[in-house]
Scaffold this active site. Structure first.
Site: not given
Length: 244
Positions: A9-12, A163
């Site tokens: 998972l990407d964060l920002d 994602v």
């Protein structure tokens, strides 16, 4: 038994709305350098790409980029990183995926020294097997190298999915032979994710878990190949960068 799938998972822009702190940090940097401060529309482009790429695009002379990054980091590490919030419904969606047997980890272009504490502060860490981010600014990095580090550490035996909300997530995943599912609530421009090669884009947070599980089922279908049925071609790597 089927090996557990892994979702990176990407964060920002994917899990958290980090624009307020990133924009404030960028404004401090431009002000410190005595340069015109870009408007909100331009500053939104700071979310996702590494700051060493964003500053030159918004008029910072190449020789002054290290100075801009230092000013940005100075504000960000004390204040800006906490001017942030988890998108409504994200925690519940991650719990649904965990309950379904999905392994979860963060893979972000943000320096790991910031990403880890952010995930801890906002309650995401207990749902994750790891938080992988960029190394310190003086060490070359890209989204592709971050994804590679996560895969090397987690050693997935089942399906793998990325994602994210920006083209960098798609290209970084594809460089490692991984499909990317885009999310529309982040900071991508219209058509950016599809144009980069995301095989699908989720419109709303409440559809995330269902879309991820559908993508995993798609990979498990007979004859499916990693990275299959995705428009665009994989990139072997990206220019050396550091994250937001």
């Amino acid at each position: 038994m089927t090996p557990a799938p892994l979702v990176l998972l990407d964060l920002d822009g994917t899990l958290t709305d980090s624009y307020p702190g990133i924009a404030a940090s960028a404004r401090v940097a431009f002000t410190t350098l005595g340069l015109p401060v870009p408007g909100d529309a331009a500053l939104r482009r700071f979310v996702g790409p590494p700051v060493v790429e964003s500053f030159p695009r918004l008029g910072v002379p190449p020789e002054r980029v290290p100075e801009a990054v230092a000013a940005y980091r100075g504000y960000f590490r004390t204040t800006g990183m906490w001017e942030n919030s988890v998108y409504d419904g994200i925690t519940e969606q991650l719990r649904t995926l965990r309950d379904a047997g999905v392994r979860l980890a963060v893979a972000t272009s943000k320096p790991e020294v910031f990403a880890g504490p952010i995930c801890e502060r906002f309650g995401l860490a207990p749902l994750l097997e790891g938080v992988f981010g960029a190394p310190p600014d003086h060490v070359p990095s890209s989204k592709a190298t971050v994804v590679a580090a996560a895969l090397d550490a987690l050693r997935p035996a089942g399906a793998v999915l990325m994602v994210g909300d920006r083209e960098h997530d798609v290209h970084g995943a594809r460089a490692n032979g991984v499909d990317c599912l885009g999310v529309a609530w982040g900071y991508a421009q219209s058509g950016e994710l599809r144009g980069a090669g995301a095989f699908a884009v989720v419109d709303h947070v409440d559809g995330l878990a269902a879309a991820v599980l559908a993508a995993i089922d798609r990979q498990a279908a007979p004859g499916a190949q990693p990275g299959g049925d995705v428009s665009g071609s994989p990139r072997p790597g990206e220019a050396p960068t550091t994250g937001t």
